[in-house]
Motif scaffolding. Structure first.
Motif, PDB file in Angstrom:
ATOM      1  N   ALA A  36      36.112  41.084  59.900  1.00 50.47           N
ATOM      2  CA  ALA A  36      36.983  40.196  59.116  1.00 50.47           C
ATOM      3  C   ALA A  36      36.202  39.480  58.010  1.00 50.47           C
ATOM      4  N   LEU A  37      35.019  39.023  58.311  1.00 53.67           N
ATOM      5  CA  LEU A  37      34.204  38.340  57.295  1.00 53.67           C
ATOM      6  C   LEU A  37      33.824  39.309  56.174  1.00 53.67           C
ATOM      7  N   ARG A  38      33.430  40.495  56.543  1.00 54.37           N
ATOM      8  CA  ARG A  38      33.036  41.476  55.533  1.00 54.37           C
ATOM      9  C   ARG A  38      34.237  41.919  54.695  1.00 54.37           C
ATOM     10  N   ALA A  39      35.376  42.095  55.334  1.00 52.78           N
ATOM     11  CA  ALA A  39      36.590  42.466  54.606  1.00 52.78           C
ATOM     12  C   ALA A  39      37.026  41.343  53.675  1.00 52.78           C
ATOM     13  N   SER A  40      36.876  40.109  54.122  1.00 54.71           N
ATOM     14  CA  SER A  40      37.229  38.959  53.292  1.00 54.71           C
ATOM     15  C   SER A  40      36.330  38.889  52.058  1.00 54.71           C
ATOM     16  N   ASN A  41      35.046  39.145  52.241  1.00 56.79           N
ATOM     17  CA  ASN A  41      34.124  39.149  51.102  1.00 56.79           C
ATOM     18  C   ASN A  41      34.507  40.228  50.095  1.00 56.79           C
ATOM     19  N   LEU A  42      34.894  41.392  50.590  1.00 55.22           N
ATOM     20  CA  LEU A  42      35.334  42.464  49.692  1.00 55.22           C
ATOM     21  C   LEU A  42      36.604  42.052  48.955  1.00 55.22           C
ATOM     22  N   ALA A  43      37.544  41.461  49.657  1.00 51.95           N
ATOM     23  CA  ALA A  43      38.795  41.025  49.027  1.00 51.95           C
ATOM     24  C   ALA A  43      38.527  39.986  47.939  1.00 51.95           C
ATOM     25  N   LEU A  44      37.636  39.061  48.196  1.00 48.60           N
ATOM     26  CA  LEU A  44      37.291  38.052  47.186  1.00 48.60           C
ATOM     27  C   LEU A  44      36.691  38.702  45.945  1.00 48.60           C
ATOM     28  N   ALA A  45      35.832  39.680  46.148  1.00 52.20           N
ATOM     29  CA  ALA A  45      35.215  40.366  45.012  1.00 52.20           C
ATOM     30  C   ALA A  45      36.254  41.150  44.210  1.00 52.20           C
ATOM     31  N   LEU A  46      37.188  41.784  44.910  1.00 52.54           N
ATOM     32  CA  LEU A  46      38.252  42.511  44.213  1.00 52.54           C
ATOM     33  C   LEU A  46      39.122  41.561  43.402  1.00 52.54           C
ATOM     34  N   ARG A  47      39.418  40.394  43.970  1.00 52.56           N
ATOM     35  CA  ARG A  47      40.203  39.387  43.240  1.00 52.56           C
ATOM     36  C   ARG A  47      39.446  38.912  42.007  1.00 52.56           C
ATOM     37  N   ALA A  48      38.138  38.769  42.126  1.00 52.60           N
ATOM     38  CA  ALA A  48      37.328  38.325  40.985  1.00 52.60           C
ATOM     39  C   ALA A  48      37.321  39.372  39.874  1.00 52.60           C
ATOM     40  N   ARG A  49      37.410  40.641  40.241  1.00 55.70           N
ATOM     41  CA  ARG A  49      37.364  41.696  39.233  1.00 55.70           C
ATOM     42  C   ARG A  49      38.694  41.877  38.504  1.00 55.70           C
ATOM     43  N   TYR A  50      39.787  41.511  39.147  1.00 52.35           N
ATOM     44  CA  TYR A  50      41.103  41.759  38.553  1.00 52.35           C
ATOM     45  C   TYR A  50      41.255  41.211  37.129  1.00 52.35           C
ATOM     46  N   PRO A  51      40.883  39.955  36.842  1.00 54.78           N
ATOM     47  CA  PRO A  51      41.052  39.466  35.462  1.00 54.78           C
ATOM     48  C   PRO A  51      40.245  40.251  34.426  1.00 54.78           C
ATOM     49  N   LEU A  52      39.208  40.926  34.878  1.00 51.07           N
ATOM     50  CA  LEU A  52      38.381  41.705  33.956  1.00 51.07           C
ATOM     51  C   LEU A  52      38.977  43.083  33.672  1.00 51.07           C
ATOM     52  N   THR A  53      39.690  43.627  34.651  1.00 50.95           N
ATOM     53  CA  THR A  53      40.181  45.002  34.523  1.00 50.95           C
ATOM     54  C   THR A  53      41.689  45.090  34.360  1.00 50.95           C
ATOM     55  N   ASP A  54      42.404  44.060  34.788  1.00 51.44           N
ATOM     56  CA  ASP A  54      43.871  44.090  34.831  1.00 51.44           C
ATOM     57  C   ASP A  54      44.384  45.279  35.638  1.00 51.44           C
ATOM     58  N   ASP A  55      43.597  45.728  36.585  1.00 53.82           N
ATOM     59  CA  ASP A  55      43.986  46.860  37.430  1.00 53.82           C
ATOM     60  C   ASP A  55      44.673  46.320  38.677  1.00 53.82           C
TER      61      ASP A  55
END
Length: 75
Positions: A36-55
Motif C-alpha cells: 500500500a505504501l509503495r502503491a501510494s508513492n506511485l500514485a502520488l508521482a503519477l498525479r504530479a506528472r499529470y499537469p506536465l503531460t495532460d495525459d
C-alpha cells in the motif's frame, strides 16, 4: 528521484522516479504490508506528472491505485 524532481522540476527525474516506483510496486506481493505504501508513492508521482503531460491515463492509474489501497483496509 521524486524529491529531486521537486527541487529541480526536471521531468526526467520524475519519469525515472515513476519507473522506480512501478518496479517497486510490481516486485511487492499484494498481500505484503509494504504494498500500500509503495502503491501510494506511485500514485502520488503519477498525479504530479499529470499537469506536465495532460495525459488522463496518469490520473486514471492513480485513482485505480488509491481505490485498491482503500479496498485493502480492513473494516
Amino acid at each position: 528521484m521524486i524529491k529531486r524532481w521537486k527541487r529541480g522540476l526536471n521531468e526526467d527525474d520524475l519519469a525515472q522516479g515513476i519507473t522506480i516506483h512501478e518496479a517497486s510496486v510490481a516486485a511487492t506481493p499484494r498481500d505484503s504490508s509494504d504494498w500500500a505504501l509503495r502503491a501510494s508513492n506511485l500514485a502520488l508521482a503519477l498525479r504530479a506528472r499529470y499537469p506536465l503531460t495532460d495525459d488522463p491515463a496518469d490520473l486514471d492509474r492513480a485513482v485505480k491505485l488509491y481505490e485498491e489501497i482503500l479496498a485493502r483496509i480492513p473494516s
